[in-house]
Design a protein around this motif. Structure first.
Motif, PDB file in Angstrom:
ATOM      1  N   TYR A  28       0.719  -1.207   0.191  1.00 13.37           N
ATOM      2  CA  TYR A  28       0.080   0.092   0.009  1.00 13.37           C
ATOM      3  C   TYR A  28       0.858   1.442   0.063  1.00 13.37           C
ATOM      4  N   THR A  29       1.996   1.242   0.780  1.00 10.06           N
ATOM      5  CA  THR A  29       2.780   2.558   1.019  1.00 10.06           C
ATOM      6  C   THR A  29       4.069   2.173   0.077  1.00 10.06           C
ATOM      7  N   ASP A  30       4.267   1.105  -0.658  1.00  8.86           N
ATOM      8  CA  ASP A  30       5.427   0.940  -1.514  1.00  8.86           C
ATOM      9  C   ASP A  30       6.855   1.010  -0.545  1.00  8.86           C
ATOM     10  N   GLY A  31       6.607   0.394   0.623  1.00 10.13           N
ATOM     11  CA  GLY A  31       7.505   0.277   1.682  1.00 10.13           C
ATOM     12  C   GLY A  31       8.028  -1.168   1.867  1.00 10.13           C
ATOM     13  N   LYS A  32       8.551  -1.507   3.180  1.00  9.78           N
ATOM     14  CA  LYS A  32       9.244  -2.635   3.641  1.00  9.78           C
ATOM     15  C   LYS A  32       8.150  -3.279   4.431  1.00  9.78           C
ATOM     16  N   VAL A  33       8.299  -4.767   4.340  1.00  8.98           N
ATOM     17  CA  VAL A  33       7.349  -5.467   5.297  1.00  8.98           C
ATOM     18  C   VAL A  33       8.070  -5.256   6.615  1.00  8.98           C
ATOM     19  N   GLN A  34       7.345  -4.634   7.433  1.00  5.81           N
ATOM     20  CA  GLN A  34       7.863  -4.404   8.960  1.00  5.81           C
ATOM     21  C   GLN A  34       6.668  -4.112   9.813  1.00  5.81           C
ATOM     22  N   GLU A  35       6.907  -4.152  11.129  1.00 10.70           N
ATOM     23  CA  GLU A  35       5.780  -3.452  12.000  1.00 10.70           C
ATOM     24  C   GLU A  35       5.232  -2.168  11.562  1.00 10.70           C
ATOM     25  N   CYS A  36       3.868  -2.243  11.595  1.00 13.09           N
ATOM     26  CA  CYS A  36       3.255  -0.972  11.061  1.00 13.09           C
ATOM     27  C   CYS A  36       1.702  -0.930  11.662  1.00 13.09           C
ATOM     28  N   ALA A  37       1.146   0.038  11.453  1.00 16.12           N
ATOM     29  CA  ALA A  37      -0.288   0.428  11.988  1.00 16.12           C
ATOM     30  C   ALA A  37      -1.305  -0.773  11.906  1.00 16.12           C
ATOM     31  N   TRP A  38      -1.126  -1.372  10.582  1.00 17.87           N
ATOM     32  CA  TRP A  38      -2.090  -2.326  10.515  1.00 17.87           C
ATOM     33  C   TRP A  38      -1.909  -3.549  11.127  1.00 17.87           C
ATOM     34  N   SER A  39      -0.484  -3.886  11.110  1.00 22.84           N
ATOM     35  CA  SER A  39      -0.358  -5.000  12.097  1.00 22.84           C
ATOM     36  C   SER A  39      -0.667  -4.854  13.733  1.00 22.84           C
ATOM     37  N   GLN A  40      -0.556  -3.805  14.119  1.00 20.56           N
ATOM     38  CA  GLN A  40      -1.034  -3.570  15.310  1.00 20.56           C
ATOM     39  C   GLN A  40      -2.585  -3.599  15.426  1.00 20.56           C
ATOM     40  N   VAL A  41      -2.936  -3.025  14.420  1.00 24.86           N
ATOM     41  CA  VAL A  41      -4.907  -3.134  14.493  1.00 24.86           C
ATOM     42  C   VAL A  41      -5.197  -4.513  14.477  1.00 24.86           C
ATOM     43  N   VAL A  42      -4.698  -5.480  13.709  1.00 19.82           N
ATOM     44  CA  VAL A  42      -5.244  -6.828  13.660  1.00 19.82           C
ATOM     45  C   VAL A  42      -4.908  -7.502  14.722  1.00 19.82           C
ATOM     46  N   ALA A  43      -3.650  -7.150  15.477  1.00 16.09           N
ATOM     47  CA  ALA A  43      -3.242  -7.793  16.802  1.00 16.09           C
ATOM     48  C   ALA A  43      -4.295  -7.543  17.671  1.00 16.09           C
ATOM     49  N   ALA A  44      -4.819  -6.486  17.959  1.00 17.22           N
ATOM     50  CA  ALA A  44      -5.677  -5.981  18.665  1.00 17.22           C
ATOM     51  C   ALA A  44      -7.189  -6.367  18.477  1.00 17.22           C
ATOM     52  N   GLU A  45      -7.291  -6.607  17.362  1.00 13.94           N
ATOM     53  CA  GLU A  45      -8.574  -7.356  16.861  1.00 13.94           C
ATOM     54  C   GLU A  45      -8.627  -8.855  17.064  1.00 13.94           C
ATOM     55  N   TYR A  46      -7.490  -9.456  16.428  1.00 13.89           N
ATOM     56  CA  TYR A  46      -7.726 -10.729  16.457  1.00 13.89           C
ATOM     57  C   TYR A  46      -7.439 -11.714  17.790  1.00 13.89           C
ATOM     58  N   TRP A  47      -6.467 -11.324  18.478  1.00 16.68           N
ATOM     59  CA  TRP A  47      -6.208 -12.030  19.755  1.00 16.68           C
ATOM     60  C   TRP A  47      -7.159 -12.327  20.915  1.00 16.68           C
ATOM     61  N   PRO A  48      -7.774 -11.077  21.229  1.00 16.76           N
ATOM     62  CA  PRO A  48      -8.930 -11.365  22.030  1.00 16.76           C
ATOM     63  C   PRO A  48     -10.109 -12.126  21.720  1.00 16.76           C
ATOM     64  N   GLN A  49     -10.330 -12.104  20.270  1.00 16.34           N
ATOM     65  CA  GLN A  49     -11.409 -12.914  19.874  1.00 16.34           C
ATOM     66  C   GLN A  49     -10.884 -14.403  19.710  1.00 16.34           C
ATOM     67  N   ALA A  50      -9.674 -14.809  19.247  1.00 19.42           N
ATOM     68  CA  ALA A  50      -8.948 -16.039  19.492  1.00 19.42           C
ATOM     69  C   ALA A  50      -9.028 -16.676  20.754  1.00 19.42           C
ATOM     70  N   GLU A  51      -8.553 -15.664  21.795  1.00 17.30           N
ATOM     71  CA  GLU A  51      -8.584 -16.268  23.159  1.00 17.30           C
ATOM     72  C   GLU A  51     -10.073 -16.794  23.687  1.00 17.30           C
ATOM     73  N   ARG A  52     -11.042 -16.217  23.154  1.00 20.58           N
ATOM     74  CA  ARG A  52     -12.328 -16.709  23.395  1.00 20.58           C
ATOM     75  C   ARG A  52     -12.866 -17.900  22.653  1.00 20.58           C
ATOM     76  N   LEU A  53     -12.243 -17.935  21.425  1.00 13.87           N
ATOM     77  CA  LEU A  53     -12.387 -19.012  20.811  1.00 13.87           C
ATOM     78  C   LEU A  53     -11.810 -20.308  21.275  1.00 13.87           C
TER      79      LEU A  53
END
Length: 725
Positions: A413-438
């Motif tokens: 999207y940004t023509d940059g490098k694969v590294q820690e970014c805003a989206w990786s933080q957003v998906v972690a905050a969204e996924y892991w609590p749901q995964a724990e409940r599952l």
């Protein structure tokens, strides 16, 4: 010196270390915070409990005698129900007076009184208390703290700061200390810095301490010969000598500090106003034997403790803690203290740590506890215990792939490098609590089917998190291509490149039909499309009349074709509709009329709209590309043009695009989108863009998903192959 505990009236009392041991069987828990402070305090209490754990006629649990069974002795102590008061008296009476006094003039507890003469300057009390600002550091929690006007610390707060520094202190610059002509102002990190500790948690402090004692024979090195805690040395060791090696549980748990501290009380000795903080040894101590951390091995063969991560939930480590990973691995080792846990009912696990780097950056405390499942999983339900490993593995695989997919999407999207970014933080905050409940719901489900399809279940959560992170970023075809290309990382191993951009037809159900949704508005739209087609087929001149209104205004359309549209809309009255919705019906009728006669006859069957329902315009254009009726570049340009239009522009340009792909169009979905363009145009344009690339990449995605599901159904929680991350 003391720590606060709640009594039966939910009030708190301050007890010293000796009183804690004497009443451990009556104490439910210790109120010591923050989390790393409690972890440090537990290690001190473990060492003391091991020293005073002897029963009459038996040796203490810090002794791994050759003729005795250590586990039998431990279980006997647990059955006894408390630490023997006589053993406690014998131990504390044998320690010189003042050694457990926080302000003793000669040997204050866990401090070095020599620092007053060896250090020219103090470090300040703020340097010692977690959360307070010191030097250029920010304050975590605010408050009236500054180096220019430090607030004195109560003895309990100073004690907690002392042990937190000894176990989790930063490396690097410290106060200058000069010993025998050697002056230095730097130190190594504390033995627990960056690590996460796991502690068995019983229903009382007594159970917690005895359950957490590691068997000496399971640790390389510790025995009992020459084992000393810092308060047990006759004299201070030479700081220029070699840091003490762990020769038993006492030195292992209390004697590996790299920092030296001396608290400075006020004249009334009821508060600490300053402190010395410097190096304890010029050589590092051995960190590799701590029995309360998970040990991992790097690719280079180096062993390291699992880091404390404030974003990592404790359930992800349950499989390691119970020793039930789905595949054997010597690269991840469970804590030694968990090798031979006693059969205590309702035994839980408490995780304590400090999310920080190896030098001076402190991020967040880590504190979590599991439900009382450890012995249940270990003994009572073998199938449930086996399921833990598969659940953890499936959750981890989906989480790793999601993290990489988010990073790759951001990079494209940004023509940059694969590294820690805003989206990786957003998906972690969204996924892991749901995964724990599952995780917990599947683990304790009585349904046998809960043990199957684990990979697909966690992958579904990953898809939702990925969509949530990227949904507001698709503003162009390039954006959509970036997101949909990265989405492939959610589905596992790559497949042949030749399948990469070949859209798939809708998947039929078991009876051979394509599943469609059915609700009143959809039925009305389907009736409208069919009536227009039938009218064009049965009424002479109808097709020509409708084709002639393409590009007209709403008023001109109504004047030329009102009778046809009113008839097709019945029983809906077009006059009650908003102008933009009326226009949608007229444009749709005109586009249907523009379809060649042969195609109209073919579309006029009883199931005209059913096969394609749910395919938005982007997916339809991709289908035309897959069927080689339209070049991919041409379809992409046309879709890019359409998604940038306002309502007038869309009505103007859409008919020309549709006439090239009439067989691929989902007319019902297109009618709905055209009708809603004024209200939801941005969202519809995003779905068109993403649908185009999602369909182009469907073959590759479906192949990877099928491979993962096949392995999942074979018994594993998910595939074991990781993505390109």
């Amino acid at each position: 010196m003391g720590v606060d505990i709640p009594d039966d009236l939910v009030r708190r009392r301050s007890l010293g270390l000796r009183e804690l041991l004497e009443h451990a069987h009556m104490i439910e828990s210790i109120d010591a915070s923050p989390a790393p402070t409690l972890s440090a305090l537990y290690r001190i209490l473990y060492a003391l409990a091991a020293r005073v754990s002897a029963l009459p006629g038996s040796s203490a649990l810090d002794d791994n005698g050759p003729d005795e069974d250590w586990i039998e002795r431990r279980d006997a102590v647990l059955e006894y129900g408390r630490l023997d008061p006589q053993a406690i008296d014998d131990y504390f009476n044998g320690i010189p007076a003042g050694r457990f006094d926080l302000f003793d003039a000669a040997r204050p507890f866990l401090q070095d009184s020599r620092l007053a003469a060896q250090c020219p300057k103090t470090a300040g009390i703020n340097k010692l208390i977690p959360g307070r600002p010191a030097g250029n550091n920010h304050a975590w929690f605010g408050g009236p703290h500054s180096d220019t006007a430090p607030v004195p610390a109560a003895p309990a707060e100073a004690f907690f700061g002392l042990i937190t520094t000894l176990y989790y202190g930063a490396s690097g610059r410290c106060s200058t200390r000069e010993v025998a002509g050697v002056a230095a102002a730097n130190t190594k990190a504390g033995p627990l810095r960056t690590s996460l500790s796991y502690h068995p948690l019983g229903s009382s402090l007594f159970q917690t301490l005895i359950a957490g004692l590691p068997e000496p024979a399971l640790m390389s090195g510790p025995g009992s010969s020459g084992d000393r805690c810092p308060w047990e040395y006759e004299d201070y060791p030479d700081p220029l000598g070699t840091a003490p090696q762990a020769t038993g549980i006492g030195s292992l748990l209390t004697g590996r500090a790299q920092h030296a501290v001396l608290l400075m009380p006020n004249s009334e000795r009821d508060a600490v106003v300053d402190a010395y903080l410097t190096w304890a040894w010029r050589t590092p101590s051995d960190r590799s034997q701590d029995p309360y951390v998970i040990w991992q091995t790097s690719k280079e063969g180096n062993q390291y403790a699992r880091r404390a991560d404030s974003g990592r939930a404790l359930w992800r480590d349950v499989d390691t803690l119970i020793g039930n990973r789905p595949s054997s691995s010597d690269t991840v080792l469970k804590p030694v203290a968990f090798q031979e846990l006693p059969d205590i009912p309702d035994l839980r696990v408490l995780a304590l740590g400090f999310d920080q780097d190896g030098q001076a950056k402190d991020t967040q405390f880590v504190d979590a506890v599991t439900p009382p499942i450890i012995n249940t999983l270990k003994a009572d339900n073998a199938q449930m215990a086996a399921n833990v490993g598969n659940l953890c593995q499936a959750g981890e695989i989906a989480g790793r792939r999601l993290e990489y997919a988010a990073k790759k999407a951001w990079a494209l999207y940004t023509d940059g490098k694969v590294q820690e970014c805003a989206w990786s933080q957003v998906v972690a905050a969204e996924y892991w609590p749901q995964a724990e409940r599952l995780f917990w719901s599947r683990l304790f489900s009585a349904d046998p089917q809960a043990r199957h399809g684990l990979g697909k279940a966690f992958r579904s959560l990953a898809e939702q998190a990925f969509d949530h992170a990227t949904e507001n970023a698709v503003h162009s075809m390039d954006d959509a291509e970036a997101v949909e290309t990265a989405r492939l990382e959610l589905y596992g191993p790559r497949v042949k490149a030749g399948l990469a951009r070949k859209p798939q037809a809708p998947k039929p159900t078991a009876d051979g039909k394509v599943k469609v949704m059915n609700y009143p508005e959809l039925q009305a739209d389907r009736r409208f499309v069919k009536k227009v087609i039938e009218h064009c087929k049965d009424t002479p001149g109808a097709r020509a009349a409708l084709r002639s209104i393409i590009g007209f205004s709403s008023r001109q359309m109504a004047a030329a074709a009102d009778e046809i549209v009113v008839s097709a809309l019945a029983p809906i009255d077009p006059s009650v509709l908003a102008p933009e919705k009326q226009r949608a019906y007229y444009t749709m009728a005109a586009m249907l009329a523009a379809v060649p006669t042969k195609t109209v006859l073919e579309l006029g069957g009883p199931d005209v709209t059913q096969p394609y329902y749910g395919r938005n315009l982007g997916r339809c254009l991709a289908a035309a590309v897959g069927e080689k009726r339209l070049a991919e570049a041409s379809a992409r340009r046309r879709l890019e043009l359409l998604t940038k239009q306002d309502l007038d522009g869309l009505h103007l340009h859409l008919p020309g695009a549709i006439t090239q792909i009439p067989e691929a169009v989902d007319w019902v979905t297109l009618l709905r989108d055209l009708r809603d363009w004024s209200a939801r145009g941005d969202d519809i344009a995003r779905r068109w863009r993403q649908g185009f690339f999602h369909s182009l990449l469907s073959a590759q995605r479906d192949a990877a998903e099928e491979a993962a599901d096949t392995e999942d159904n074979g018994g594993a929680g998910g595939d074991t192959e990781t993505s390109a991350a």
